[in-house]
Each structure stands twice: as C-alpha cells, then as structure tokens.
Scaffold this motif. Structure first.
Motif, mmCIF file in Angstrom:
data_model
loop_
_atom_site.group_PDB
_atom_site.id
_atom_site.type_symbol
_atom_site.label_atom_id
_atom_site.label_comp_id
_atom_site.label_asym_id
_atom_site.label_seq_id
_atom_site.Cartn_x
_atom_site.Cartn_y
_atom_site.Cartn_z
ATOM 1 N N ASP A 316 0.876 -1.174 0.000
ATOM 2 C CA ASP A 316 0.000 0.000 0.000
ATOM 3 C C ASP A 316 0.913 1.224 0.000
ATOM 4 O OD1 ASP A 316 -1.659 2.177 0.647
ATOM 5 O OD2 ASP A 316 -3.013 0.931 1.831
ATOM 6 N N ASP A 317 0.946 1.950 -1.127
ATOM 7 C CA ASP A 317 1.848 3.102 -1.225
ATOM 8 C C ASP A 317 1.095 4.429 -1.138
ATOM 9 O OD1 ASP A 317 0.605 3.069 -3.666
ATOM 10 O OD2 ASP A 317 2.428 3.000 -4.878
ATOM 11 N N THR A 318 -0.066 4.426 -0.470
ATOM 12 C CA THR A 318 -0.834 5.667 -0.288
ATOM 13 C C THR A 318 -0.023 6.650 0.552
ATOM 14 O OG1 THR A 318 -2.860 4.350 -0.268
ATOM 15 C CG2 THR A 318 -3.033 6.646 0.479
ATOM 16 N N PRO A 319 0.219 7.870 0.059
ATOM 17 C CA PRO A 319 1.031 8.827 0.836
ATOM 18 C C PRO A 319 0.208 9.494 1.941
ATOM 19 C CG PRO A 319 0.336 9.826 -1.221
ATOM 20 C CD PRO A 319 -0.178 8.404 -1.256
ATOM 21 N N GLY A 324 -4.912 6.448 12.046
ATOM 22 C CA GLY A 324 -6.236 5.836 12.040
ATOM 23 C C GLY A 324 -6.532 5.141 10.715
ATOM 24 N N SER A 325 -6.182 5.788 9.605
ATOM 25 C CA SER A 325 -6.401 5.192 8.282
ATOM 26 C C SER A 325 -5.543 3.950 8.097
ATOM 27 C CB SER A 325 -6.075 6.199 7.182
ATOM 28 O OG SER A 325 -6.922 7.310 7.246
ATOM 29 N N LEU A 326 -4.294 4.011 8.560
ATOM 30 C CA LEU A 326 -3.412 2.851 8.435
ATOM 31 C C LEU A 326 -3.988 1.659 9.195
ATOM 32 C CD1 LEU A 326 0.376 2.655 8.356
ATOM 33 C CD2 LEU A 326 -0.782 1.278 10.064
ATOM 34 N N ARG A 327 -4.499 1.907 10.406
ATOM 35 C CA ARG A 327 -5.061 0.810 11.196
ATOM 36 C C ARG A 327 -6.291 0.221 10.511
ATOM 37 N NH1 ARG A 327 -5.477 2.870 17.297
ATOM 38 N NH2 ARG A 327 -6.428 0.815 17.527
ATOM 39 N N ARG A 331 -6.566 -3.635 9.215
ATOM 40 C CA ARG A 331 -7.650 -4.539 9.610
ATOM 41 C C ARG A 331 -8.303 -5.167 8.384
ATOM 42 N NH1 ARG A 331 -8.637 -0.676 13.863
ATOM 43 N NH2 ARG A 331 -10.059 0.507 12.557
ATOM 44 N N ARG A 332 -8.472 -4.358 7.316
ATOM 45 C CA ARG A 332 -9.077 -4.860 6.082
ATOM 46 C C ARG A 332 -8.198 -5.949 5.464
ATOM 47 N NH1 ARG A 332 -9.533 -0.059 2.550
ATOM 48 N NH2 ARG A 332 -10.734 0.639 4.342
ATOM 49 N N LEU A 333 -6.870 -5.721 5.437
ATOM 50 C CA LEU A 333 -5.953 -6.717 4.877
ATOM 51 C C LEU A 333 -5.919 -7.983 5.734
ATOM 52 C CD1 LEU A 333 -3.065 -4.327 3.784
ATOM 53 C CD2 LEU A 333 -4.382 -5.824 2.266
ATOM 54 N N LYS A 334 -6.039 -7.812 7.035
ATOM 55 C CA LYS A 334 -6.084 -8.974 7.932
ATOM 56 C C LYS A 334 -7.317 -9.813 7.638
ATOM 57 C CE LYS A 334 -5.000 -11.429 11.646
ATOM 58 N NZ LYS A 334 -3.812 -12.307 11.693
ATOM 59 N N ARG A 335 -8.429 -9.149 7.441
ATOM 60 C CA ARG A 335 -9.683 -9.860 7.167
ATOM 61 C C ARG A 335 -9.638 -10.556 5.792
ATOM 62 N NH1 ARG A 335 -14.533 -9.857 8.989
ATOM 63 N NH2 ARG A 335 -15.440 -8.033 9.621
ATOM 64 N N ARG A 336 -9.117 -9.858 4.804
ATOM 65 C CA ARG A 336 -9.143 -10.393 3.432
ATOM 66 C C ARG A 336 -8.037 -11.397 3.150
ATOM 67 N NH1 ARG A 336 -10.306 -4.853 -0.075
ATOM 68 N NH2 ARG A 336 -12.442 -4.528 0.625
ATOM 69 N N LEU A 347 7.847 5.721 10.036
ATOM 70 C CA LEU A 347 6.977 6.239 11.088
ATOM 71 C C LEU A 347 6.749 7.743 11.005
ATOM 72 C CD1 LEU A 347 7.198 5.062 14.771
ATOM 73 C CD2 LEU A 347 7.206 7.489 14.314
ATOM 74 N N GLN A 348 7.796 8.501 10.729
ATOM 75 C CA GLN A 348 7.671 9.965 10.741
ATOM 76 C C GLN A 348 6.835 10.509 9.588
ATOM 77 O OE1 GLN A 348 10.501 8.467 11.624
ATOM 78 N NE2 GLN A 348 10.946 9.285 13.652
ATOM 79 N N LEU A 349 6.550 9.684 8.571
ATOM 80 C CA LEU A 349 5.699 10.126 7.474
ATOM 81 C C LEU A 349 4.210 9.895 7.754
ATOM 82 C CD1 LEU A 349 7.706 9.061 4.284
ATOM 83 C CD2 LEU A 349 7.349 11.361 5.189
ATOM 84 N N LEU A 350 3.908 9.178 8.840
ATOM 85 C CA LEU A 350 2.514 9.031 9.255
ATOM 86 C C LEU A 350 2.033 10.321 9.910
ATOM 87 C CD1 LEU A 350 2.428 5.449 10.839
ATOM 88 C CD2 LEU A 350 1.091 6.212 8.871
#
Length: 503
Positions: A316-319, A324-327, A331-336, A347-350
């Motif tokens: 996932d290369d979304t800048p 919150g969005s990352l989590r 969760r979606r990737l964990k489910r799928r 980390l500092q780019l979050l």
C-alpha cells in the motif's frame, strides 16, 4: 408505519426502560448492506449482542458470517436465511431487508451510528449492573454479606469497563500457558531458534527468536544505511516462506512464514517491486531502471517475476496516511488476506489524528497506535524510524537509543529496537586524495591505508539490537550487497574475520 416504530410498539415497556436507538440500528444495517466495506473500517468492536432489537442482532450476525466467507451481502443474499424468522415476519418478512436499504441515510455517518449502538449497549449493561446492585442491597436477610456484594458489583463494573476498552476478556493463566507451549513447540520444530515469524536471516532469527506476534519493532538508522532494503528483504523472506510451506502441505498455523502488508509512505509500489526483482534476479536495480540488461538477464528477470507472481505480499503506497487510516487498512488486509506481518516505511511520514498540539505528542500518538495495532491484530509490526543528526557528530557513528528522533515514547512503546549500521558507508566518505604518479609518499600512504580499511569493512553491516523485551541485546553481523540491495548471513570465514576485527 416504519419498521422501527413497529419494534417500538411491540416492546414498549422494555424499549422505554432502556437506552436504545432502533432507528440508528436499522440505518446502520442498511448502510452495511449497501456497502459491505463499512464493517472493515469500524473503530468500535461491534457485535450482534450490542443491538437492542434482537432481529437486528441476528441480521448483523448473519452479515458478519457471510463476509467472513468472502461473500457479497445484499438483501437478496440474506433472504434465504430469514424466510422462517419469526421476529422478521412481524416486521413484514424478508421485504424488511430491502426496506433497510431504501433511503441510504446510514451511508452519511456509519461509523458514528456504530459507536452510538455500542455506547447504548454499554449503558444498558450499566443499568443491568445497577438494578442487580439495588435488588441485592434491598435484601436484608441474615445471609447477606455487604462487602461481598460490593466486590461483586465492582467486578461487574470492571467487566463493563474492560469490554469498553478492549472488546475482549482476560485470559486465564492456563490459556496463556497453552499459547506459550505452542510457541515453544513451534521453535522446536523449526530447528530450535524460531518461535515467531522468520526474518529469513538465520543469524537474526537466532538472536531474537523470530518476529513475535503483538510486538512493535522499531528499525532505525541514518540515511544510506539500508533500512528499507532490510525490511524489503524480510518482507520477501517471510512471504516466500509462507508460499513454500503452503505448497509443501504445511498448515498455516505451523508455518514460520507470513503474508505481509507493506505500507510504503516514501517509495512507490513499483520501486519496491523493482528492488525485490533485483534481489531475486541478481541484476542491479539501477540496470533494471535504465533498461541496461542483456537477453539472458531479461530471461533471469522473467523467471524471477514468475516466482514472485503468487507471493502473499501486499503493498500500500498511499502517501500521507493518518495512523487511524493505516489501522483501518491493516484490519481490512487482515480480514481479506490473513496477514501475519505489517511493515511501515516510515513512522515519521505518518500523521496523527490532528488533536496533538506539537510534533512530539503526535509521534507519541503514532507509536502508541502502532503498538495497539500489533496487539489488536496479534501480528508483529516493524516500523522504520529516522535518527537525529547527533550520530554524525560522534567519532563512533553507531547509533544509540537516545538518537531516536522526536520522541522518547518510540523507545518506550517498542518491544524491540534495531539499528542498521554500515561502517563502509562512512569510510567511503573519508577517501583521501587519489595519489598521482609524482605525489608525496605520505599521500600515497594515506590512500593505501584508506584502501586497506575499506577492504576490511566493505560489504559488512551490523544489526544492533539495542532493546529486546524477550532476550539479550547485542550485534548481529550481516553481509550487504548494495548492487542488488540484499542483506544476507555472513559465511563462516567472513563471520570469523568480522568478529575478529571487532573492537
């Protein structure tokens, strides 16, 4: 008459006595039936029992079951499961399912609706605890033990509070012991040194025992040290091990590999793919980017790409993601895809939630969020981090915990802290003047000394384990091939030479 009003008329006393919002429940279910992805983005641990209307709880439970089977859920696909449901029949039968999606109001704020449903369920639990407490306190028989009643009331309140905070209950020590024994058995079967997910590097696995579920691992280093290269290698190694284990008939729970979610906030997905292709094909990433490859090398590249086609590695290369969005995405990737390892670069780019008044507090929020994510999904999370420039001011450029940039909370939240250090990077930067034929002998001696030093350290890297909750700290020596950005274990002779030259 609206269906929600019919529910209110059917159960007037109970509905008026307890906090509820049946309309919110109906609107939320309608939104989920229109867009199933809403469930993957919820922040509250919503369950069927949190719905006040029993029929809504049954609908929600069936929706979850179908989504877990990767089915698309609509009023039409739900219909067969509710044709004989008595509660739904009172509301007009299966036609009620279609009416839920009629206006789509819930799509405007599904997360707020879910939170309200959950909060009202907690209030109903509190009321139940309070009523029980009053009834027991009114009992004045001789067998009454007031202190025991207080203890029971406290236990009930804690149960409600813990449910609100975590959505799960405490494990008994017996349960925890069984999990621990399973980890030990896994380490034994893997050859005696991996109880978690593999890094693909034997020397690193021996030092840390693999990547453990629920751990936050911070990997830090100055620019040019190879942080991204190392985590890209680990991502490939873990994903490839899982692919090979499943192909060999090894059960998912017995594999030390993992499906990997790689959140790249700095590099694009194609740049990461190029790195992995370079590593696996043995062709430099620079040559790949420039297209300077022979026909034979192109064939090598083709074979490598075929091997990588089924790799369980999701990029996932979304800048500029928020924590919150990352989590939510994790969760979606964990489910799928049932991911077993998450990597964040870096980390500092979050971004935080926007509520923090300064950058230090924001970084603290992000590091806590990553640790919470590791525990919530029960997977290891590796997050890359920058180091302060203080490293460059010292004679010994090896990083220390105090060099972690912007916040001490990164060190506090992390279960492990790793530093990547390559001495050849700094030695190369100190190259003296290249001697010419008529230069002073001292110039020639200086360059010869530098060349000898460069030969000693060239291609060597250190992974410094500066913090580890599960074991000891220390160094692991590795080989780094900068041409194809690959870290690997040192051969025995190289290992003896490297440690023989240690300070």
């Amino acid at each position: 008459m609206a269906a929600s009003e019919a529910i209110l008329m059917r159960e007037p006393d109970q509905t008026r006595a307890l906090p509820s919002n049946v309309e919110a429940e109906a609107a939320f279910l309608g939104a989920v039936l229109i867009d199933n992805r809403i469930l993957e983005e919820l922040t509250s641990p919503l369950k069927a029992e949190h719905f006040h209307a029993a029929v809504h709880g049954r609908v929600f439970e069936r929706i979850q079951a179908l989504i877990d089977r990767k089915a698309v859920v609509t009023p039409v696909t739900l219909k067969p499961y509710f044709e004989s449901d008595e509660g739904l029949r009172e509301l007009g039968g299966t036609a009620y399912l279609a009416r839920l999606t009629a206006d789509g109001q819930g799509l405007l704020n599904p997360r707020e609706l879910a939170e309200q449903i959950y909060d009202l369920a907690l209030l109903r639990e509190l009321i139940t605890v309070g009523r029980t407490l009053v009834e027991q306190a009114m009992d004045t028989s001789e067998s009454v033990a007031p202190l025991q009643q207080i203890e029971l009331a406290e236990a009930s309140l804690y149960k409600v509070a813990e449910g609100a905070q975590t959505g799960s209950e405490a494990q008994s020590f017996g349960q925890a012991t069984r999990v621990s024994l399973e980890m030990i058995e896994k380490a034994l079967l893997s050859g005696g040194h991996i109880s978690g997910k593999t890094t693909g590097l034997t020397s690193v696995n021996e030092k840390i025992g693999g990547l453990h579920d629920s751990d936050l691992i911070i990997l830090a280093g100055r620019p040019g040290m190879g942080k991204t290269s190392l985590v890209t290698n680990i991502a490939f190694n873990a994903a490839d091990r899982l692919r090979r284990d499943l192909a060999d008939g090894i059960a998912l729970k017995d594999s030390v590999g993992a499906a990997v979610a790689f959140f790249s906030l700095e590099m694009s997905a194609d740049q990461l793919a190029t790195r992995i292709l370079a590593e696996q094909s043995g062709i430099s990433s620079e040559a790949l980017r420039m297209g300077r490859i022979s026909r034979d090398e192109f064939q090598q590249l083709s074979f490598a790409s075929q091997r990588l086609a089924e790799l369980p590695l999701y990029i996932d290369d979304t800048p500029a993601l928020t924590i919150g969005s990352l989590r939510a995405r994790a969760r979606r990737l964990k489910r799928r895809h049932d991911i077993g390892l998450i990597i964040v670069d870096y980390l500092q780019l979050l971004q935080g939630s926007g509520r923090s008044d300064n950058r230090v507090n924001e970084i603290s929020e992000i590091s806590r969020g990553l640790k919470t994510l590791a525990k919530e999904l029960s997977v290891p999370v590796i997050a890359l981090s920058q180091l302060s420039r203080a490293v460059e001011q010292r004679d010994d450029k090896r990083p220390m915990l105090s060099d972690l940039r912007e916040s001490g909370s990164i060190e506090q939240d992390a279960d492990m802290v790793w530093f990547v250090f390559r001495e050849d990077y700094y030695v190369a930067a100190k190259e003296p003047k290249v001697p010419q034929g008529n230069d002073d002998p001292k110039v020639q001696e200086a360059h010869a000394a530098w060349q000898a030093e460069m030969e000693r350290v060239y291609g060597l890297a250190e992974l410094i384990v500066a913090k580890q909750r599960h074991g000891s700290t220390g160094k692991v020596r590795l080989r780094f091939e900068s041409r194809i950005t690959r870290f690997s274990d040192l051969a025995s002779d190289d290992l003896r030479a490297a440690y023989g030259n240690d300070e």
